[in-house]
Design a protein around this motif. Structure first.
Motif, mmCIF file in Angstrom:
data_model
loop_
_atom_site.group_PDB
_atom_site.id
_atom_site.type_symbol
_atom_site.label_atom_id
_atom_site.label_comp_id
_atom_site.label_asym_id
_atom_site.label_seq_id
_atom_site.Cartn_x
_atom_site.Cartn_y
_atom_site.Cartn_z
ATOM 1 N N ALA A 149 5.932 -10.725 2.092
ATOM 2 C CA ALA A 149 5.626 -11.836 2.582
ATOM 3 C C ALA A 149 6.300 -12.408 4.056
ATOM 4 N N HIS A 150 7.137 -11.437 4.343
ATOM 5 C CA HIS A 150 7.688 -12.073 5.573
ATOM 6 C C HIS A 150 8.326 -10.780 6.351
ATOM 7 N N THR A 151 8.154 -10.598 7.805
ATOM 8 C CA THR A 151 8.776 -9.748 8.587
ATOM 9 C C THR A 151 9.731 -10.115 9.624
ATOM 10 N N ASP A 152 10.607 -9.312 10.137
ATOM 11 C CA ASP A 152 11.423 -9.690 11.170
ATOM 12 C C ASP A 152 11.109 -9.137 12.698
ATOM 13 N N VAL A 153 9.807 -8.394 12.433
ATOM 14 C CA VAL A 153 9.060 -8.036 13.750
ATOM 15 C C VAL A 153 8.275 -9.107 14.331
ATOM 16 N N PRO A 154 8.714 -9.286 15.529
ATOM 17 C CA PRO A 154 7.971 -10.437 16.451
ATOM 18 C C PRO A 154 6.694 -10.107 16.301
ATOM 19 N N VAL A 155 5.686 -11.323 16.126
ATOM 20 C CA VAL A 155 4.482 -11.298 16.042
ATOM 21 C C VAL A 155 3.468 -10.416 16.928
ATOM 22 N N GLU A 156 4.072 -10.648 18.146
ATOM 23 C CA GLU A 156 3.275 -9.800 19.414
ATOM 24 C C GLU A 156 3.490 -8.473 19.345
ATOM 25 N N LYS A 157 4.687 -7.938 18.421
ATOM 26 C CA LYS A 157 4.799 -6.527 18.285
ATOM 27 C C LYS A 157 4.263 -5.784 17.189
ATOM 28 N N LEU A 158 3.708 -6.835 16.100
ATOM 29 C CA LEU A 158 3.123 -6.258 15.001
ATOM 30 C C LEU A 158 1.766 -5.820 15.231
ATOM 31 N N LYS A 159 1.652 -4.421 14.470
ATOM 32 C CA LYS A 159 0.371 -3.598 14.768
ATOM 33 C C LYS A 159 -0.412 -3.541 13.576
ATOM 34 N N PRO A 160 -1.908 -3.257 13.824
ATOM 35 C CA PRO A 160 -2.307 -3.462 12.676
ATOM 36 C C PRO A 160 -2.565 -1.997 11.749
ATOM 37 N N VAL A 161 -2.610 -1.902 10.474
ATOM 38 C CA VAL A 161 -3.207 -0.654 9.789
ATOM 39 C C VAL A 161 -4.766 -0.395 10.202
ATOM 40 N N TYR A 162 -4.806 0.734 10.832
ATOM 41 C CA TYR A 162 -6.159 1.125 11.503
ATOM 42 C C TYR A 162 -7.440 1.476 10.304
ATOM 43 N N ARG A 163 -6.757 2.281 9.419
ATOM 44 C CA ARG A 163 -7.768 2.761 8.640
ATOM 45 C C ARG A 163 -7.106 2.932 7.107
ATOM 46 N N VAL A 164 -8.177 2.760 6.126
ATOM 47 C CA VAL A 164 -7.597 2.987 4.604
ATOM 48 C C VAL A 164 -8.152 4.296 4.146
ATOM 49 N N PHE A 165 -7.473 5.229 3.473
ATOM 50 C CA PHE A 165 -8.182 6.468 3.263
ATOM 51 C C PHE A 165 -8.603 6.614 1.875
ATOM 52 N N ASP A 166 -7.711 5.657 0.724
ATOM 53 C CA ASP A 166 -8.131 6.088 -0.414
ATOM 54 C C ASP A 166 -8.472 4.617 -1.205
ATOM 55 N N ALA A 167 -9.059 4.567 -2.214
ATOM 56 C CA ALA A 167 -9.496 3.664 -3.049
ATOM 57 C C ALA A 167 -8.377 3.367 -4.168
ATOM 58 N N GLU A 168 -7.885 4.730 -4.293
ATOM 59 C CA GLU A 168 -6.991 4.708 -5.802
ATOM 60 C C GLU A 168 -5.835 5.391 -4.933
ATOM 61 N N PRO A 169 -4.376 5.141 -5.631
ATOM 62 C CA PRO A 169 -3.246 5.608 -4.781
ATOM 63 C C PRO A 169 -3.384 7.350 -5.032
ATOM 64 N N VAL A 170 -2.970 7.855 -3.897
ATOM 65 C CA VAL A 170 -2.768 9.333 -4.337
ATOM 66 C C VAL A 170 -1.199 9.435 -4.810
ATOM 67 N N LEU A 171 -0.421 8.742 -4.724
ATOM 68 C CA LEU A 171 0.921 8.795 -5.294
ATOM 69 C C LEU A 171 1.099 7.592 -6.559
ATOM 70 N N PRO A 172 0.726 7.676 -7.797
ATOM 71 C CA PRO A 172 0.788 6.656 -8.713
ATOM 72 C C PRO A 172 2.240 5.817 -8.711
ATOM 73 N N GLY A 173 2.406 4.997 -9.163
ATOM 74 C CA GLY A 173 3.549 3.906 -9.330
ATOM 75 C C GLY A 173 4.855 4.580 -9.828
ATOM 76 N N ASP A 174 4.827 5.183 -10.977
ATOM 77 C CA ASP A 174 6.086 5.873 -11.565
ATOM 78 C C ASP A 174 6.618 6.868 -10.674
#
Ligand code: ADP
Ligand code: ZN
Ligand code: ZN
Length: 728
Positions: free
Chosen positions: A51-76
């Motif tokens: 919900a919150h980050t300490d990184v200043p807004v101008e330094k935040l970078k975006p995620v470029y790309r998402v590789f998977d629809a399903e997690p490759v590593l499950p929650g457990d």
């Protein structure tokens, strides 16, 4: 404002990193993403939304790309890996990335490879094809003969290598259809199970009863007592109940026999995960495991990190084996991780060995593991007889006493097979000058070069550097050079001289480097074609040589004077494991151990009373000395091109730890590593020790919050090793 995500990035920096989420899909933990990191783009794993980050807004970078629809590593599994990251004090990004096959780390799709099949469709007519379209006719007839069943592309290629074009024409006519599907490995058992011995039956019953809940077992079975049979029965039962089984073995490629036994006895989807696979084979096996398609996964150390959605049984074979500990990067112990994993997924875990680690013996004492003993060998086999041979003041022929040679001759005359164990490869471990006393040393390590006569090279067994054997001393030029000590090459030569008509197989890392060479040599050993086997510890692990009657151990003394507090434990395990190769079928086995310390109480106990008595005494010594498993250790290591830099950095670590120290923890050092110079770099280390695991863990966690910022940290490479197995 767009959402924020935390991403674990493979990097030596501690912590996870915050990014902007501008993608259209939902944020799913365990999914791979491409993110900018420094000047590079790297593959990271989503840890979660924040919900919150300490990184200043101008330094935040975006995620470029998402590789998977399903997690490759499950929650457990993610939660377990997060625990491991905290326990081993290793950055989460690198921990998660060690759990993935190389191709997934590089952003390749997490998809099972499909195979091509072809089948004929209704309405096709071979006769109406033009007579000159010979190949088309032949291929179509082949498909029609299989009555519309899908035929693999390989079968068509076998008819003609130029099969593609004619098949394409047939498809255009609407007579042939192409289908793709995932080929699931499907093994069929070929051998029947033997009746269990009473002890095997009780072990199997206890383990099977615990399926569906967590329980830890130590299957303590003397060599040849049929531990594998116990594993097989439990795996079969787990499979019946819909569970996946994970079996970890030290090095599958060293024990091809074991894999064959599993294939002989188990049906269903068996996959293996080990270092001899190439990247795409590894990805396929991993995906079969991770998708829950594999019933049985047989793997080395890192297979314990693979997702297994139906996991219901874990087996760690040869649980005492050092190779279960990762020695660089994420330095986890696969046995200990497996124990946590079994607890987390509420399944039984079986640690099997003839020579339990002191850690596991201590866990039995503390009630954390239930011991299941197998005290007798299966079939007609009886335990081998062990004897110490005093070689002080005896005439030795190339390191072997005349009595030993006589014993070999006697066994060979009676059609027995002989194994000579010497845990050094090469010809001789040292090349010494007779005039000035200088040894040929590695130029990059504090170590002697080993003489390899077969290739006319000097090789360093620590950093791999090599050079030709010099014609004269490298210090004074004298040609009076002595090759001191013994390795497998030299022993093989000596035995060839003693037994000129007897086939000998040398089995070590040098003689088995070529692909297929190990299998070929082991085959010669198993069939008995090779009458004498000379080898290193490669021969100690799990092999079954039916004809073997005599085992000769040439250098038992080295373990008595090792620098590491575990040397003695390892010596005991190695001797018992090598000895266990003898007399595994109807003919009794003999083990002869050459020593210059025949009165050593530890050797005496091991030989006359067995491993258990030996372990009891050695563990009492550990307890008195407050060493693991009766205390907890961690090493902070540092290496640099300049010894002073490594030392200075560790000095800063000491200061900072002393400032923040909580509870009782000893800090020993910094001190040079037992081999200070390795591969041209200088190494120093700091030993941390406490009687409480939580104290050690707490202090290390504290250290990790600022170790990156210590001034010396940029000038050397450093690492933290929790529960180190080797102290250098
Ligand atoms: P370990 O793994 O304990 O060293 P193995 O599982 O390799 O022992 O078994 C040793 C030998 O005994 C193998 O040849 C195996 O086939 C055989 N064996 C195991 N259990 C039985 C049994 N119940 N009856 C007959 N032979 C058995
Ligand atoms: Zn010299
Ligand atoms: Zn070297």
């Amino acid at each position: 404002m767009s959402a924020l995500v935390q991403v674990a990035v493979p990097s030596p920096l501690y912590g996870v990193f915050d990014y902007l989420w501008t993608q259209s899909q939902a944020i799913v933990p365990g999914v791979r993403v491409a993110v900018p990191f420094g000047r590079r783009t790297v593959t990271g794993i989503i840890v979660g939304e924040i919900a919150h980050t300490d990184v200043p807004v101008e330094k935040l970078k975006p995620v470029y790309r998402v590789f998977d629809a399903e997690p490759v590593l499950p929650g457990d599994l993610m939660r377990l890996l997060e625990w491991a990251s905290r326990y081993y004090h290793h950055p989460l990004g690198e921990v998660l990335s060690s759990a993935l096959p190389a191709l997934l780390r590089r952003g390749k799709p997490a998809e099972l490879a499909t195979q091509e099949f072809f089948r004929s469709l209704a309405g096709c007519d071979v006769q109406s094809l033009p007579a000159r379209a010979l190949l088309q006719r032949q291929l179509l007839r082949y498909l029609v003969d299989r009555a519309g069943q899908p035929v693999a592309a390989a079968a068509l290629r076998a008819i003609s290598t130029s099969w593609r074009t004619p098949v394409k024409s047939l498809m255009e006519r609407g007579w042939v259809e192409r289908v793709t599907s995932v080929q699931l490995p499907d093994n069929t058992a070929k051998a029947a199970a033997p009746d269990l011995l009473p002890e095997q039956a009780s072990a199997v019953a206890a383990i099977q009863k615990s399926l569906g809940s967590f329980q830890g077992f130590l299957l303590k079975g003397v060599t040849g007592s049929g531990k594998t049979e116990v594993y097989l029965r439990c795996i079969q039962e787990a499979q019946q109940r819909g569970f996946q089984s994970l079996i970890m073995v030290p090095e599958i490629s060293l024990t091809p026999q074991l894999m064959t036994r599993f294939e002989q006895r188990l049906s269903g989807c068996l996959v293996s995960l080990h270092s001899a696979l190439n990247d795409s084979e590894r990805l396929q096996s991993w995906l079969f495991a991770a998708n829950g398609l594999a019933d049985v996964v047989i793997g080395t150390r890192s297979s314990v990190l693979a997702p297994l959605p139906r996991l219901g049984l874990i087996i760690v074979d040869e649980e005492h084996d050092g190779s279960l500990k990762q020695q660089d990067g994420f330095r986890y112990h696969a046995r200990d991780f497996a124990l946590m994993r079994a607890r987390a997924c509420q399944c039984p875990i079986v640690l099997g060995t003839a020579t339990p680690s002191f850690e596991s013996l201590n866990s039995v004492r503390a009630g954390r593991l239930t011991e299941l003993p197998l005290t007798r060998r299966a079939g007609d086999a009886v335990p081998p007889t062990l004897a110490l041979m005093d070689i002080r003041r005896r005439k030795l022929v190339e390191g072997m006493s005349d009595r030993l040679i006589d014993a070999m001759r006697a066994h060979l005359d009676e059609q027995g097979q002989v194994l000579v164990f010497i845990n050094r490869r090469g010809f001789a471990p040292t090349l010494l000058c007779n005039d000035c006393g200088a040894a040929a040393d590695c130029r990059r390590c504090d170590a002697h070069m080993t003489v390899h006569v077969r290739h006319n090279r000097l090789r360093c067994h620590h950093c791999g550097s090599e050079r030709p054997i010099p014609p004269g001393c490298e210090s004074c030029g004298s040609t009076q050079l002595d090759r001191v000590g013994f390795g497998t090459e030299r022993i093989t030569d000596a035995l060839t001289e003693q037994f000129p008509d007897t086939p000998i197989a040398r089995i070590d890392r040098d003689s088995t480097r070529r692909k297929g060479a190990l299998e070929a040599q082991l085959q010669r050993a198993v069939t008995g074609e090779a009458r004498i086997l000379v080898g290193t510890q490669m021969l100690a692990k799990g092999h079954h040589f039916p004809k073997l009657t005599l085992v000769c151990i040439l250098d038992a003394d080295r373990g008595l004077f090792g620098t590491d507090f575990r040397s003695l434990e390892h010596m005991g395990q190695l001797i018992v494991q090598v000895a266990g190769r003898a007399g595994r079928e109807s003919r009794a086995g003999t083990v002869m151990i050459q020593t210059r310390n025949p009165d050593n109480p530890m050797l005496q106990t091991l030989v006359h009373e067995g491993y258990e008595a030996f372990a009891r005494i050695a563990m009492d010594e550990r307890k008195t000395a407050e060493l693991p498993p009766f205390s907890f250790m961690a090493l902070v290591r540092a290496e640099a091109a300049d010894a002073r830099q490594a030392h200075a950095f560790l000095q800063q670590v000491v200061q900072s730890m002393e400032q923040h120290r909580v509870g009782s923890m000893e800090i020993l050092g910094p001190a040079p590593a037992p081999m200070e110079r390795l591969g041209g770099r200088f190494r120093a280390q700091l030993l941390l020790q406490s009687d409480k695991r939580s104290t050690l863990n707490h202090n290390l966690a504290q250290l990790c919050t600022h170790i990156d910022h210590l001034p010396g940290s940029r000038k050397c490479r450093w690492s933290i090793d929790v529960d180190p197995v080797d102290l250098y």
